[in-house]
Scaffold this active site. Sequence first.
Site, PDB file in Angstrom:
ATOM      1  N   CYS A  58      90.535 -25.730  56.625  1.00  0.00           N
ATOM      2  CA  CYS A  58      91.320 -24.549  56.964  1.00  0.00           C
ATOM      3  C   CYS A  58      90.811 -23.317  56.221  1.00  0.00           C
ATOM      4  O   CYS A  58      90.710 -23.338  54.992  1.00  0.00           O
ATOM      5  CB  CYS A  58      92.788 -24.807  56.611  1.00  0.00           C
ATOM      6  N   TYR A 189      90.754 -16.418  66.181  1.00  0.00           N
ATOM      7  CA  TYR A 189      91.800 -17.238  66.795  1.00  0.00           C
ATOM      8  C   TYR A 189      92.343 -16.578  68.057  1.00  0.00           C
ATOM      9  O   TYR A 189      92.659 -17.255  69.037  1.00  0.00           O
ATOM     10  CB  TYR A 189      92.944 -17.473  65.797  1.00  0.00           C
TER      11      TYR A 189
END
Length: 358
Positions: A58, A189
């Site tokens: 992440c 994203y």
Amino acid sequence: MADGTYVEQEFVRDTNYIADRILADPDPSKAPGGDAPVGAQEWPVEPGRYRLAVARACPWANRAIIVRRLLGLEDVISMGVAGPTHDADSWTFDKDPDGVDPVLGIPRLKDAYEARWPGYPRGITVPAMVDVPTGAVVTNDFPSITEDLSTQWRPYHREGAPDLWPAEHLEEMAEVNRRVYTEVNNGVYRCGFAGTQQAYDEAYDRLFTALDWLEERLADRRYLVGDHLTEADVRLFTTLARFDAAYHGHFKCNRSKLTEMPVLWAYARDLWTTPGFGDTTDVVDIKRHYYEVHRDINPTGVVPQGPELMGWLEPHGREALGGSPFGDGTPPGPPPEGERVPVAHNPTLGEDGMVRTR
């Protein structure tokens, strides 16, 4: 995790985190267990009390891993590392023996959230600071976590640690961080999870407009703000480190690879070879997370073998721009043996866990 919703098919990140803080001088009226609501409580800085739960896959967690290492807080705040994949329910500690975190004694990070907030209604995210005595999550507000590591834990920083939040650059850094977050960190994203062609096209244009701005900004300065590393560089690095391995193909951010943006590529290599950056980067975990978890984007779950990583060790020439990574300070030493990224997951590393030199 990509927690968010869609507004007219544009991905909008859920930024409603548990906003508790761990402070050097907390307000007694906001002490845990008092009248202050979850999200407004203030916890005391206390060595050994907290565990930083992360996943190397992440980028938001990688940010916390880098800051903790640069500041030398390994012996002050322990770290639990979840595996690269998760289901809709939780990150899991499948890297540990028997799949249980050895300090918290839990198999799923969700257990720490539930210990604090039964029936926790939002996404189970990393990084998260967990109170070891109670096993309850304190905060998952990733921008505050790293800011507080720099500003609230100063008495416990290693000798020679960099000042990642220099007072003389705070205003400029806030402006840079804001644009990097909205347009780059979150921009990839927004491309990857766009629900329509129009939403994707707009996200794509915004992303590469920002990357072009960064190419120009970094052409004549070694770091984003000032003459040495700040948190602004940490925040940009974690996206650049994942760009060719995941975002270029998986998220369709494919106007240019990082390796085709000469200034950003040199800047990223400079950071990669700086202790704390490349040595915390697990490319295998990164690829497994994006390609295996996001089945709506990659239904087969097939993980690509590339890209080849040894190019990260090519000379970058950024020293000619002046400045130095640690200013008047010093680099951190090798990472603790139990926290080293496996060489099989990052072949630029040596046996001591540090990035090799050519």
